[in-house]
Every structure is written in C-alpha cells, then in structure tokens.
Design an enzyme around this catalytic site. Structure first.
Site, PDB file in Angstrom:
ATOM      1  N   GLY A 477       0.825  -1.203   0.000  1.00  0.00           N
ATOM      2  CA  GLY A 477       0.000   0.000   0.000  1.00  0.00           C
ATOM      3  C   GLY A 477       0.852   1.243   0.000  1.00  0.00           C
ATOM      4  N   GLY A 479       0.408   5.908   0.189  1.00  0.00           N
ATOM      5  CA  GLY A 479      -0.470   7.054   0.349  1.00  0.00           C
ATOM      6  C   GLY A 479       0.325   8.258   0.751  1.00  0.00           C
ATOM      7  N   GLY A 480      -0.387   9.268   1.286  1.00  0.00           N
ATOM      8  CA  GLY A 480       0.284  10.502   1.660  1.00  0.00           C
ATOM      9  C   GLY A 480       1.271  10.308   2.787  1.00  0.00           C
ATOM     10  N   GLY A 482       3.280   7.799   3.171  1.00  0.00           N
ATOM     11  CA  GLY A 482       4.423   7.022   2.747  1.00  0.00           C
ATOM     12  C   GLY A 482       3.958   5.705   2.168  1.00  0.00           C
ATOM     13  N   VAL A 484       3.594   1.207   2.667  1.00  0.00           N
ATOM     14  CA  VAL A 484       3.472   0.088   3.600  1.00  0.00           C
ATOM     15  C   VAL A 484       3.994  -1.165   2.917  1.00  0.00           C
ATOM     16  CG1 VAL A 484       1.920  -1.281   5.039  1.00  0.00           C
ATOM     17  CG2 VAL A 484       1.451   1.144   4.678  1.00  0.00           C
ATOM     18  N   LYS A 501       5.283   0.325   8.066  1.00  0.00           N
ATOM     19  CA  LYS A 501       4.783   1.585   7.507  1.00  0.00           C
ATOM     20  C   LYS A 501       5.862   2.647   7.593  1.00  0.00           C
ATOM     21  CE  LYS A 501       1.002   4.844   7.520  1.00  0.00           C
ATOM     22  NZ  LYS A 501      -0.423   5.047   7.812  1.00  0.00           N
ATOM     23  N   ASP A 603      -7.471  11.048  12.253  1.00  0.00           N
ATOM     24  CA  ASP A 603      -7.426  10.774  10.808  1.00  0.00           C
ATOM     25  C   ASP A 603      -8.152   9.466  10.492  1.00  0.00           C
ATOM     26  OD1 ASP A 603      -6.833  11.318   8.173  1.00  0.00           O
ATOM     27  OD2 ASP A 603      -4.873  10.348   8.239  1.00  0.00           O
TER      28      ASP A 603
END
Length: 772
Positions: A477, A479-480, A482, A484, A501, A603
C-alpha cells in the site's frame, strides 16, 4: 482408530467387548448388523458430505472403511441403547482437533443419539449450529471452539441434562445468551424420568462463549449452574449490569467478563466466590468503587479491573501479593487511587466547626458522618455536629464574642491556606527535580528501535536500518503518509508477518525535543491493546522517515476492499459491513473512554481501518497526527485530516476533539452503506456538499433506499441499513454538540441488529434519532 472400551457392567459385557476387539472381521460384521450403528453410519456420512475442504485428508478413510468405529476421530462403545433397550455398539465420540475442515455441520448430527462428546476445534466450519444437535441428549461435552459458526444459539442447556462442558468461543455467534437458559424443554424425555427446570444446568462445569458477537445481558439464570467452575463471555457486546446472583456460584474458579459493554457497579457478592483463581472485568464501562470485600481474596487470585470507569481507593488486604503488584490490573480508571497505582488517594477532607468553648475544633468529615467524636481542645466539651435525624443532640454552647469567633476563623483559614500553599510548592519542586533528573540521566533517544512485543529482539530489526531494505520489498500500500511493506521477522517460535509503515519526516520535526516527544508518545501508544486496534509492535527511527511495525492484516484496508467492490472483484454483504462498522466503533470508543488521557484518532478513514481474515476491523494510525506532528501523514488542504472526512469545525478552530472523530466515523459508515466515495465530485453538486447532508435529504424525503449500495438493495436487511443511515446522519451533524459519543454510536449499531431479539433491554442505550 476406534477405542472400544468395556464398561463395568458384568462379565457378559466384558466378553462381548473382548470378542469385538480381537476379531476385527467379526466386529466389522457385527457393527453392520446393529441397527443403531447403521443409523450412526448414515449420520456420519451426511456429516462428511457437507465438508467442502479437508486439507489434511483427515476424513479420507471415512470413504474407504465401512465400519465407522475404525474411522479417525470416531469413538465407539457398548451402550444400553435408549431406542432398542439393548446393549449394542454405538458411536459415543466425534472428536476432530485442528483439522482445518471447511463446511457446515449437518442436521443429521442429531441422529447420533448415543453421542457423549462432540468436539470440532480449530477448523473453519461455518453456518448455524443446527438445532437438531439437541437430540443428542447424552452429550457431556460440546466443544466447537475456533470455527466460524454464526447465527443465534439454537439450543438450551435444559436439553442436555448430562452436559458438563460447553465451549463455543472464537466463532461468530449472534443474538443473546437467553436461549441457553430456556427451561420449557423436558430434558429427560428419553431417560424414563423428569427433572425440574431449575436443574437445567445442574452438572455444567465449564461455559465458554467468549469472542463472539453476542448482545443483550448476562442472564441471572447462570446462578442456577451450581457446579460451574469456569465462566467466560469475554470479547462480546454484552450490556447491562453484572448480576449479583453470580456470587452464589461458590465453585467458580475463573470468571472472565472482559471486553464487553457492561455497566453499573461491581457486585459485592462476587467476594463470596472464594475459590476464584481469575477474575477479569477489564474493558467494560463499570463504575463505582471496587468492593472492599475483595480484599479478603487470597494473594494467588489474579484480577484485572483495567479500562473501566471505576473510582475510589483500591482495597488493601490479603490480595496484596504477586501479580497484584502490577498497576496494569487497575490501569485506565481515571478515578482509582491507592496502591499499586502511582496515584495516591487524597487525604481526608477537613472541616472546621465552631461553637466550643475554645472557639472551634477541626474534625474529619468521615468521622462526623459516622457519628464519631472529633478532637476537642483540652478542658472543653466536643463541639456539636448538625446532622439529619440527630434528635437528642446536645444544645450548642453559648456563643462567644464576635472578636473571638473572628480570630478562630482567621486561624483556620490561615492554616488551610498554608497547607495548600506548601503542597503546591512541594509539588512544583518535585516536578522540577524530576525534569532535571530526566534530562540529565535519560539514555539517548531514538538510538535504537523501540520494541513493544516480547518475541521481537533488536537484531531482528537491523535490516530496517539499511537504505536498500525496501528495494525488493513486498509493497502492499501507499499514500500521503508514505508506503506500507510486508515483511517477515524470524522469531524463536517461527516467522512473524508484519506490516512496515514508512512515515516521511519533515525538516521541522527533526530536532532533539521533537524526537523526545515522539519517543514518549510512542511508548504510550505501544502499550495500548484492544481487539479492534492494530497492535504497534515496534518503532525504528531513520533520518528520512519513521518506521512503524504493525501486525499484518490479510484483507488489507477497508479502502482496498471498497475499491475491489467498485471494480466488481469482491462482494461484501450487509452482515460483514455491519461487523466492520461495529468493530470500528468499538475501537474508537476504547480510545475515547478507556485511555487516560483519551486518544483522539485525528485521521479516521477507510485506509486506516484494517481487516483481518474474518473481516474484523482494526483501527490503525490512531494518534499519529499528534505523535508525529511534522510527518506527512495526511492528504490535506492546509489543515490536518483527510479530505472528505474532516469535521467542518476543524477548519475554523484547528482543534480535533473526540466529536471530530465521530464525524469522520459517520462518513466512513456512509461510505459502507452507499458505496460512494465522499470525495466524489457528485457531492459538489448537492446542497451541503457532503455525503452526510446528501443522506439527510434523502431520508427526509423517504428516499433513503435510493442511496443504498446497489449490491445491497432488495434484500432482507433494508430496514437495518436505513437505521444505520440515520446513525451516519446523526454523526455527521455540523454541530459537534449534536453528535453522539462513540460509546453511544457503538450501542446504537449493536441495537439495530438485535432489536427484534431483545427490544426491552433497559440498557440498550439511545436509539437512532428521527430524521427531521
């Protein structure tokens, strides 16, 4: 292989068993002749037909041997058949341990009328436990742990008069426990006599239904199980109070009620269970004090009261020994005090009374409440105390001059102010000294990994320090925050799959003070454990990023699953979506109400909700926005939080509260119900501009069904989904004060799937509000 055992019932029986054991061929022929064994054979064949997967080939010989008594997992014995009233060989045991079987339990299981032990543990059996199992009235053991059985419990303990062990833990059972204690069934219909209903669990010694999805309340009828030694209902969603009648179970050795929604006081009557080795009441919503009678328990008894709302002083007595010295047994109760917690109890409050010949006396309020006389100056009589019902109190002493009274009041006030000022000064001095010692003697920060799992050692994480670590790593995975990666740590007990992560660090967060803050906060987060929170296993600091090691979740994130649904690569029926919503609410409620101080997620979004192999929700990244303030953890619009999930008040106040998390949860719930991404351009065209306001409008116009995800429409769950929509609207109110708490959300979500089973529960909590 079969285990044919003689019963001590006379020489003829022994002779039959010896012949059967020695002459295998004759025994097989004899087994085929017995009508009862033929029925057992047919029942077992029906059981085998519903097994869809047998990875260990444990049941392979079931198809090659005609004699069921020779099959693995089958035990036979010579019994007096209740059907024929003759002695014959019958199946008395079906025991399959850890065979990873998949399939469902056949209704024909009820034809094994001489069965004593039904054991299927550590498989993947699913579907409902058939009610026909109640026909096996000679069962003394039912053990169906660690499967995937679902639906409500469909039998009563009254149907098993010989039952000693019932273990149904680690399944997906729903409904209430009430079915177990229905007394109307005649349990001895096939035994020639009858028992009273009060004996419905007279022989039961073990009742384990932990780690399911049961709701409702603990039945008071449990107290009728006088021989009960182990009772575990942990990690369900049971509400209401703890019945005081449990104190009548004098043989109880283990009582595990942890991980539920229990409220009210801890009953004093539990102190009567003096044989207890384990009492676990943690992770509930219990209030009030720990009963002082608990101090009578022996030092060997293990207790856990953590993560409740208990208050007052911890009783001191015999139980001050061994593991009780661990403060963790009482942690996360904001108002508990005393040993073994580091928080001392406040000293008794002093009250000033005047009217004695010397102008006044200082007395302890507790002593006054109990009628005990307080100290009086030498040569004077005690000052009177006014209290309700003090009919024979002596008349007050004659009033002193105003000047004398004024001096007494000034003296008392000065004494009180002096004590307060001295205490404050001492506390400030102690704090300054501790800070000095902390910064002078604390070892270097972030020089090595911070580890929270006992099986992980620093050397196992050394590879994470290398720059090329993630060159060929398994990316799962991004995203913003970083990326995973999936990794495997080699431990003494075998490999451990973890998710690593990476959290990118901004330049303004690399100072020493920032690193000290990060370590202190992460040490707190790493100690938090809950079944709906992703466990932080370790933390590694690198110059360019933070590395967080979590337990690996096989089904990825809710975001991944919703994307697969959108592309048609996956299906997710309403019961699974409801389970995800309840698990998310459970984790959020734990952060808000059981962590001291409370933790605000900051979040909450689908990519931070991870799903295990059973689609149980686990919240990830809780509190990271605070822990790593300089990290790029969000897709933002100039403020913290993720677009589409940010509470509207944050853009004005720049403050996150627990009600901000509730708003984000409402958006996640709306996403689950509608299948629509809250960032979709479509919502820019509707009044209000949010998924919550859109749902509100549809529900107001009685068009809520139009918003249901097309993959969920026109089935038996429409009414439940519409109720869940009301909860989503309730959570996404623009006014934070109008939003429910996460605890209320959890109760409401549980309610919508149990409303037809237990509508009268007094502790059911608030219902979803009307849409107006």
């Amino acid at each position: 292989m079969a285990r044919t055992r003689p019963t001590p019932m006379g020489p003829s029986v022994v002779l039959v068993v010896l012949v059967v054991s020695i002459l295998g061929g004759c025994r097989g022929e004899q087994a085929e002749i017995g009508e009862g064994l033929k029925v057992d054979l047919e029942a077992l064949q029906a059981f085998r037909e519903l097994i869809t997967r047998d990875p260990t080939e444990a049941l392979r010989e079931w198809g090659t041997q005609s004699d069921p008594c020779r099959w693995s997992g089958i035990d036979c014995d010579v019994v007096l058949s209740s059907e024929s009233n003759k002695r014959e060989i019958r199946v008395v045991g079906l025991e399959l341990w850890g065979m990873e079987l998949e399939g469902s339990l056949a209704r024909d299981i009820g034809r094994l009328t001489e069965l004593r032990r039904l054991v299927i543990v550590g498989s993947k059996m699913s579907g409902r436990i058939p009610p026909e199992v109640s026909n096996c009235q000679k069962l003394d053991t039912i053990d169906l742990r660690a499967n995937r059985f679902s639906g409500p419990i469909s039998f009563s303990l009254a149907q098993f008069p010989l039952l000693q062990v019932l273990k149904l833990s680690e399944n997906e059972l729903t409904g209430t426990m009430g079915a177990l204690f229905v007394e109307s069934f005649d349990p001895m219909a096939h035994f020639g006599d009858t028992h009273q209903a009060s004996e419905l669990c007279a022989r039961l010694e073990v009742l384990d239904i932990a780690k399911n999805r049961l709701r409702g309340e603990l039945p008071i009828e449990i107290s009728k199980c006088a021989q009960l030694q182990e009772l575990s209902v942990s990690e369900n969603s049971l509400g209401g109070g703890i019945p005081s009648t449990l104190g009548s179970l004098r043989n109880l050795r283990s009582l595990q009620l942890n991980g539920n929604l229990l409220v009210g006081l801890v009953p004093e009557s539990l102190a009567s269970c003096q044989k207890l080795d384990l009492l676990d009441l943690s992770e509930n919503m219990l209030t009030g004090p720990i009963p002082r009678q608990f101090a009578q328990f022996a030092g060997e008894t293990r207790f856990n009261f953590s993560s409740n709302d208990l208050a007052g002083a911890i009783p001191q007595g015999k139980w001050k020994a061994q593991q009780m010295a661990l403060a963790g047994a009482f942690a996360h109760n904001a108002n508990l005090c005393g040993w073994p917690l580091a928080k001392p109890c406040a000293p008794p409050v002093l009250a000033v009374t005047t009217g004695s010949s010397s102008g006044g006396a200082v007395r302890n309020r507790r002593s006054m409440a109990e009628g005990a006389p307080g100290p009086a100056p030498s040569g004077s009589s005690p000052a009177p105390v006014a209290s309700a019902g003090a009919q024979d109190a002596p008349a007050p002493a004659p009033a002193q001059s105003s000047e004398s009274n004024h001096r007494a009041r000034k003296w008392a006030l000065g004494l009180a102010l002096g004590i307060v000022a001295g205490a404050i000064a001492a506390a400030l001095l102690a704090t300054v000294l501790r800070l000095c010692v902390f910064y002078m003697h604390k070892p270097p920060y972030l020089q090595g990994p911070i580890i929270f799992h006992p099986k992980i050692e620093p050397k196992m994480l050394a590879f994470l320090e290398k720059d090329e670590t993630f060159t060929d790593a398994d990316l799962v995975g991004s995203g913003g925050a970083g990326k995973v990666y999936k990794a495997k740590l080699e431990t003494d007990g075998g490999g451990m799959e973890v998710a690593v992560k990476t959290v990118i660090v901004k330049e303004d967060a690399k100072g020493l003070f920032g690193k000290r803050q990060i370590q202190a906060e992460l040490e707190t987060l790493g100690c938090i454990r809950h079944r709906n929170l992703v466990t932080l296993l370790a933390y590694v600091h690198r110059p360019d990023c933070h590395l967080l090691l979590y337990q690996f979740m096989k089904n990825g994130s809710l975001y991944d699953v919703m994307k697969r649904l959108e592309s048609g690569d996956n299906t997710m029926p309403w019961p699974i979506r409801h389970r995800i919503a309840v698990g998310t609410a459970h984790g959020l409620s734990y952060l808000h109400f059981h962590c001291v101080p409370k933790i605000v997620h900051r979040d909450l979004k689908p990519s931070n909700i991870l799903l295990d192999e059973n689609y149980t929700a686990h919240l990830a990244d809780f509190g990271l926005a605070k822990v790593l303030p300089g990290a790029d953890t969000h897709v933002t619009t100039g403020v913290a939080g993720t677009v589409g999930y940010i509470a509207p008040e944050y853009s004005q106040t720049c403050r996150f509260t627990d009600k901000s998390d509730v708003y984000s949860f409402g958006v996640v719930l709306a996403n689950l119900l509608t299948g629509k991404d809250p960032t979709d351009q479509f919502f820019h065209t509707v009044p209000g501009g949010t998924i919550g306001s859109w749902l509100h409008q549809l529900l107001q116009s009685n068009s809520g069904r139009d918003a249901i995800d097309p993959k969920l429409r026109n089935d038996e769950f429409d009414e439940e989904i519409l109720l869940a929509m009301k909860i989503a609207v309730f959570c996404t109110s623009d006014n934070p004060a109008e939003r429910p708490t996460s605890k209320d959300v959890l109760i409401m979500l549980n309610q919508i799937r149990v409303a037809d089973e237990d509508p009268s529960s007094p502790n059911a909590g608030p219902a979803p509000p009307p849409i107006v």
